[in-house]
Write a protein that holds these residues in place. Structure first.
Motif, PDB file in Angstrom:
ATOM      1  N   THR A   1      22.791 128.253  71.456  1.00 25.34           N
ATOM      2  CA  THR A   1      23.973 127.746  70.747  1.00 25.34           C
ATOM      3  C   THR A   1      24.016 126.233  70.639  1.00 25.34           C
ATOM      4  O   THR A   1      24.888 125.695  69.966  1.00 25.34           O
ATOM      5  CB  THR A   1      25.257 128.213  71.465  1.00 25.34           C
ATOM      6  N   ASP A   2      23.072 125.543  71.287  1.00 22.95           N
ATOM      7  CA  ASP A   2      23.155 124.082  71.361  1.00 22.95           C
ATOM      8  C   ASP A   2      21.990 123.361  70.700  1.00 22.95           C
ATOM      9  O   ASP A   2      21.847 122.142  70.841  1.00 22.95           O
ATOM     10  CB  ASP A   2      23.253 123.643  72.823  1.00 22.95           C
ATOM     11  N   ILE A   3      21.158 124.088  69.947  1.00 23.16           N
ATOM     12  CA  ILE A   3      20.029 123.464  69.261  1.00 23.16           C
ATOM     13  C   ILE A   3      20.372 123.328  67.775  1.00 23.16           C
ATOM     14  O   ILE A   3      20.669 124.327  67.118  1.00 23.16           O
ATOM     15  CB  ILE A   3      18.753 124.307  69.412  1.00 23.16           C
ATOM     16  N   PRO A   4      20.345 122.117  67.227  1.00 22.33           N
ATOM     17  CA  PRO A   4      20.672 121.948  65.809  1.00 22.33           C
ATOM     18  C   PRO A   4      19.677 122.673  64.903  1.00 22.33           C
ATOM     19  O   PRO A   4      18.467 122.639  65.133  1.00 22.33           O
ATOM     20  CB  PRO A   4      20.580 120.426  65.606  1.00 22.33           C
ATOM     21  N   VAL A   5      20.200 123.354  63.891  1.00 25.38           N
ATOM     22  CA  VAL A   5      19.377 124.053  62.907  1.00 25.38           C
ATOM     23  C   VAL A   5      20.063 123.899  61.558  1.00 25.38           C
ATOM     24  O   VAL A   5      21.290 123.799  61.490  1.00 25.38           O
ATOM     25  CB  VAL A   5      19.214 125.551  63.275  1.00 25.38           C
ATOM     26  N   LYS A   6      19.294 123.881  60.496  1.00 28.14           N
ATOM     27  CA  LYS A   6      19.879 123.681  59.172  1.00 28.14           C
ATOM     28  C   LYS A   6      20.503 124.980  58.659  1.00 28.14           C
ATOM     29  O   LYS A   6      19.844 126.004  58.548  1.00 28.14           O
ATOM     30  CB  LYS A   6      18.827 123.168  58.197  1.00 28.14           C
ATOM     31  N   VAL A   7      21.784 124.873  58.337  1.00 28.79           N
ATOM     32  CA  VAL A   7      22.555 125.988  57.777  1.00 28.79           C
ATOM     33  C   VAL A   7      23.050 125.534  56.411  1.00 28.79           C
ATOM     34  O   VAL A   7      23.893 124.651  56.320  1.00 28.79           O
ATOM     35  CB  VAL A   7      23.753 126.357  58.678  1.00 28.79           C
ATOM     36  N   GLY A   8      22.495 126.110  55.352  1.00 24.56           N
ATOM     37  CA  GLY A   8      22.878 125.660  54.023  1.00 24.56           C
ATOM     38  C   GLY A   8      22.549 124.200  53.789  1.00 24.56           C
ATOM     39  O   GLY A   8      23.243 123.505  53.051  1.00 24.56           O
ATOM     40  N   GLY A   9      21.482 123.734  54.419  1.00 25.56           N
ATOM     41  CA  GLY A   9      21.065 122.346  54.236  1.00 25.56           C
ATOM     42  C   GLY A   9      21.719 121.366  55.184  1.00 25.56           C
ATOM     43  O   GLY A   9      21.310 120.206  55.262  1.00 25.56           O
ATOM     44  N   GLU A  10      22.742 121.815  55.929  1.00 23.14           N
ATOM     45  CA  GLU A  10      23.435 120.953  56.886  1.00 23.14           C
ATOM     46  C   GLU A  10      22.976 121.300  58.301  1.00 23.14           C
ATOM     47  O   GLU A  10      22.907 122.473  58.652  1.00 23.14           O
ATOM     48  CB  GLU A  10      24.952 121.142  56.794  1.00 23.14           C
ATOM     49  N   GLU A  11      22.677 120.289  59.089  1.00 15.03           N
ATOM     50  CA  GLU A  11      22.223 120.528  60.450  1.00 15.03           C
ATOM     51  C   GLU A  11      23.418 120.707  61.378  1.00 15.03           C
ATOM     52  O   GLU A  11      24.243 119.806  61.519  1.00 15.03           O
ATOM     53  CB  GLU A  11      21.346 119.361  60.924  1.00 15.03           C
ATOM     54  N   ARG A  12      23.481 121.868  62.000  1.00 13.70           N
ATOM     55  CA  ARG A  12      24.571 122.195  62.920  1.00 13.70           C
ATOM     56  C   ARG A  12      24.037 123.034  64.069  1.00 13.70           C
ATOM     57  O   ARG A  12      23.059 123.745  63.912  1.00 13.70           O
ATOM     58  CB  ARG A  12      25.678 122.994  62.220  1.00 13.70           C
ATOM     59  N   THR A  13      24.709 122.979  65.195  1.00 12.04           N
ATOM     60  CA  THR A  13      24.396 123.930  66.256  1.00 12.04           C
ATOM     61  C   THR A  13      25.059 125.254  65.897  1.00 12.04           C
ATOM     62  O   THR A  13      25.989 125.300  65.089  1.00 12.04           O
ATOM     63  CB  THR A  13      24.923 123.451  67.613  1.00 12.04           C
ATOM     64  N   ILE A  14      24.586 126.327  66.504  1.00  8.37           N
ATOM     65  CA  ILE A  14      25.185 127.641  66.257  1.00  8.37           C
ATOM     66  C   ILE A  14      26.650 127.637  66.702  1.00  8.37           C
ATOM     67  O   ILE A  14      27.516 128.209  66.028  1.00  8.37           O
ATOM     68  CB  ILE A  14      24.400 128.740  66.999  1.00  8.37           C
ATOM     69  N   ALA A  15      26.933 126.979  67.823  1.00  8.75           N
ATOM     70  CA  ALA A  15      28.319 126.920  68.319  1.00  8.75           C
ATOM     71  C   ALA A  15      29.223 126.250  67.301  1.00  8.75           C
ATOM     72  O   ALA A  15      30.342 126.715  67.018  1.00  8.75           O
ATOM     73  CB  ALA A  15      28.358 126.173  69.653  1.00  8.75           C
TER      74      ALA A  15
END
Length: 301
Positions: A166-180
């Motif tokens: 939950t704490d590793i940034p990943v791109k969601v729809g082009g935006e980098e966010r953590t899962i949390a």
């Protein structure tokens, strides 16, 4: 001094390149079976790197289970690949003893990227929802979007329980966010939005409906005629002959028949709907399509 021949120069260049790539020592060569293991492991590492770079857009790179990666490591050990063997990887070289760690990393990013792909849909719904104004959609529409959010919470929590980081940034729809962060912003965000918006949009819609209804009831319109006119407010209705639009509400209140025209797709003609009233009661509704306008006018009687 002696002249350097082209062959000698080429040999020196190759040797220098090999030393640069291996940190000063020539890499022990693998046999063909070992190279096949090396290539297979590199594919998993390439997927991991792509996931770090691009997130959900490369979810299809992670179609293989992490167990397949560990199976390659086990096969390599059976073949006798030494723990100190230098392996070509992506993006960097590594020692074979770290191959299992590389597989574990693939597993982490497989979960992250697949979750990011799921969250991208919630993100799209969230963006649409925030662009809505009260009155534009029904409360039911809003609640359906809220369900997307609640379903999202259930699914992401299920994945977290299965080991999703939950704490590793990943791109969601082009935006980098953590899962949390994405869970809170998109999943919970949709749930919170729907709760307040559903009530507000229904209040605005009720007020607007009351205004539209009053516009017709003051002319004594009621029953089926009222329902049609309210539901089709600002629609162009024609009377007998279909020669002109009825804009006077008093005439709409007394017309025995009303016609509504639509143009068919791709210029295929016209669709004409006919409403026949007895008082304010709708006694007959019919619909026909015409390829020629003249034939449509003849039906307007």
């Amino acid at each position: 001094m002696y002249a350097r021949t082209p062959t000698l120069i080429a040999s020196l260049a190759v040797g220098a390149g090999l030393i640069a790539m291996t940190g000063g020592a020539a890499r022990a060569e693998l046999d063909e079976a070992g190279k096949e293991i090396e290539r297979g492991l590199a594919e998993f590492q390439s997927a991991t790197q792509a996931g770090k770079d691009s997130g959900e857009s490369v979810a299809h790179y992670f179609h293989r289970p992490v167990a397949d990666c560990h199976a390659l490591v086990a096969r390599g050990k059976e073949l006798g690949i030494k723990p100190s063997q230098e392996m070509w990887g992506s993006p960097d070289k590594y020692l074979f003893k770290r191959a299992g760690e590389k597989c574990d990393e693939y597993g982490v990013w497989k979960q992250l990227v697949e979750a990011a792909a799921y969250l991208t849909e919630a993100r799209t719904h969230h963006q649409i929802a925030l662009g809505m104004k009260p009155g534009e959609v029904s409360g039911e529409w809003a609640q359906n979007y809220g369900k997307v959010g609640s379903d999202c919470l259930v699914e992401i929590d299920r994945r977290i329980a299965a080991g999703l980081a939950t704490d590793i940034p990943v791109k969601v729809g082009g935006e980098e966010r953590t899962i949390a962060d994405a869970r809170t912003t998109y999943c919970q965000g949709l749930v919170d939005w729907a709760g307040g918006f559903a009530a507000e949009t229904e209040r605005v819609r009720a007020e607007e409906l009351a205004k539209i209804t009053a516009k017709y009831t003051k002319y004594g319109i009621k029953g089926d005629r009222l329902a049609l006119l309210v539901d089709s407010d600002n629609t162009y209705f024609y009377g007998k002959g279909c020669d002109e639009v009825i804009t006077d509400i008093a005439k709409l209140a007394k017309a025995k028949v009303l016609f509504y025209w639509t143009e068919l797709a791709y210029g295929a003609g016209w669709g004409v709907r006919r409403y026949q009233f007895k008082g304010h009661k709708l006694v007959k509704e019919s619909y026909r399509e015409f390829s020629r306008q003249e034939a449509a006018y003849k039906w307007c009687k």
